[in-house]
Design a protein around this motif. Structure first.
Motif, mmCIF file in Angstrom:
data_model
loop_
_atom_site.group_PDB
_atom_site.id
_atom_site.type_symbol
_atom_site.label_atom_id
_atom_site.label_comp_id
_atom_site.label_asym_id
_atom_site.label_seq_id
_atom_site.Cartn_x
_atom_site.Cartn_y
_atom_site.Cartn_z
ATOM 1 N N ILE A 131 -40.659 -72.904 67.556
ATOM 2 C CA ILE A 131 -39.637 -73.850 68.013
ATOM 3 C C ILE A 131 -38.447 -73.841 67.054
ATOM 4 O O ILE A 131 -38.630 -74.038 65.843
ATOM 5 C CB ILE A 131 -40.199 -75.287 68.085
ATOM 6 C CG1 ILE A 131 -41.424 -75.349 69.014
ATOM 7 C CG2 ILE A 131 -39.120 -76.255 68.588
ATOM 8 C CD1 ILE A 131 -42.098 -76.729 69.044
ATOM 9 N N ILE B 87 -37.225 -71.830 72.216
ATOM 10 C CA ILE B 87 -38.589 -71.431 71.873
ATOM 11 C C ILE B 87 -38.756 -69.925 72.020
ATOM 12 O O ILE B 87 -38.120 -69.284 72.854
ATOM 13 C CB ILE B 87 -39.659 -72.172 72.697
ATOM 14 C CG1 ILE B 87 -39.677 -71.744 74.142
ATOM 15 C CG2 ILE B 87 -39.532 -73.661 72.563
ATOM 16 C CD1 ILE B 87 -41.008 -72.065 74.793
ATOM 17 N N ARG C 217 -38.791 -81.452 71.925
ATOM 18 C CA ARG C 217 -39.562 -80.806 70.859
ATOM 19 C C ARG C 217 -40.921 -81.462 70.668
ATOM 20 O O ARG C 217 -41.926 -80.788 70.405
ATOM 21 C CB ARG C 217 -38.744 -80.784 69.566
ATOM 22 C CG ARG C 217 -37.510 -79.897 69.683
ATOM 23 C CD ARG C 217 -36.858 -79.641 68.355
ATOM 24 N NE ARG C 217 -36.022 -80.739 67.893
ATOM 25 C CZ ARG C 217 -34.734 -80.910 68.186
ATOM 26 N NH1 ARG C 217 -34.156 -80.062 69.017
ATOM 27 N NH2 ARG C 217 -34.028 -81.912 67.694
#
Ligand code: 0XW
Ligand code: MG
Length: 368
Positions: A8, A35, A65
């Protein structure tokens, strides 16, 4: 092929030439989440989601997130070749949060396309075109400024101009619509988008004051019920944008007969595969729609173009990406840029872009 890593990244996207203004929010910068999926065969797939601030929709960057981090440990080990099963797996791990799941869906489709040597549009059924019409969205502004901007963009090749309205004295919005029409009437389609910013009476007032101007009214009021209340009292076709947070909202809007089309944001609906279902339902009911997203760089933009290319031409209103407001492409070679009001569909497998990892922000978390 199985997913073995999920990384991420976070990147701030300052709004070039901004701020970007709408009836309920003003954005100087947008926080995007990127990502990177890596498979056990070494294949890479890129995904992205960029809510346009925490107010536009019930979505926000930290939430994206957090949701992706909630899903990630159980995404590792899953097949990268079965997007439907991956979606169902995610739904079994986390209720809702379509926008976050969309980033994983996009990355998985990018990876799958590269694995088979196919473009994402081909995985989604095939491209009707290699060149897609874009639209330009103005901000909230004065009659002179917005009409001048609209004129400039029509001269640059755009054939669809979205004027932002709402959140102020409706008389000013009426003046903007009239001045824009004076400038570009007959040369481009005009959309008036209030981003849920008007009351029913304000929307009726604007529509009836401009009844001779053939614009399309986008998301005139906050809720589908308010839109339904004015639907047969105004003089303009309606498209619904923010109210379509999932497939069921699209089905409800069609069943209630509240609109003549949609502004569809791919991550809001849940990603490329979820959007394909919406595309086919719209086709069954001849409901035209845009293909766009809230914000984001080359990854979201490429996904939007690949998806837009699969829509029946008679139903594709236009596509939109945030490229005009972002400083640099993630992919310096094949980044997504609009030319003369049109986008060229990427040619390479998967999304057709290869982000430069020095341009995709800070690595926050890795799984796998
Ligand atoms: C014009 N957009 C696609 C850009 C922002 O995401 C808002 C949105 C809209 O149509 O309202
Ligand atoms: Mg809109």
């Amino acid at each position: 092929m199985r997913i073995s890593e999920l990384h991420i990244y976070q990147k701030d996207l300052p709004v070039i030439g901004g701020p970007y203004t709408m009836s309920r929010s003003t954005l100087h910068s947008v926080d995007t989440t990127i990502i990177k999926l890596v498979s056990d065969t070494g294949q890479v797939g890129w995904g992205e989601v960029a809510p346009i601030g925490p107010v536009y929709q019930p979505q926000h960057a930290l939430g994206a997130r957090a949701a992706i981090s909630e899903l990630a440990p159980n995404i590792i080990g899953q097949s990268a070749q079965t997007p439907l099963l991956l979606r169902r797996h995610m739904d079994g791990l986390l209720n809702g949060h379509n926008y976050a799941k969309a980033a994983i869906d996009i990355a998985q489709m990018d990876m799958l396309g590269k694995h088979y040597g196919l473009r994402v549009c081909e995985l989604l059924g095939g491209a009707e075109t290699e060149r897609l019409p874009g639209y330009y969205a103005t901000g909230i502004g004065s009659p002179d400024d917005i009409s001048r901007l609209a004129d400039e963009k029509v001269s640059a090749g755009y054939r669809r101009i979205q004027i932002k309205a709402g959140g102020r004295d409706v008389e000013i919005d009426i003046a903007v619509v009239k001045k824009v029409w004076e400038k570009i009437g007959g040369k481009a389609q005009v959309i008036v988008d209030t981003n849920r910013g008007m009351t029913a009476s304000q929307a009726m007032c604007l529509s009836l004051a401009c009844r001779d101007i053939p614009f399309v009214f986008e998301q005139p009021c906050n809720t589908m019920e308010e839109v339904a209340a004015i639907r047969h009292q105004i003089a303009h076709p309606i498209i619904i944008d923010e109210n379509t947070e999932c497939l069921n909202d699209v089905l409800r809007a069609i069943a209630l007969g509240v609109c003549d089309g949609f502004g569809l944001k791919m991550t809001r609906i849940g990603g490329l595969n979820a959007m394909a279902t919406v595309r086919d339902i719209c086709a069954a009911r001849s409901m035209p729609h845009t293909v766009e997203d809230t914000w984001g760089g080359d990854i979201v933009a490429a996904a939007v173009l690949h998806f837009g290319a699969t829509v029946e031409p008679r139903l594709l209103e236009a596509v939109w990406t945030a490229g005009n407001y972002i400083e640099e492409n993630y992919d310096p070679e094949n980044g997504i840029n609009i030319n003369g009001g049109y986008f060229d569909l990427p040619r390479g497998p998967g999304l057709g872009i290869e982000p430069d990892e020095t341009r995709i922000g800070e690595l926050l978390t890795s799984f796998g």
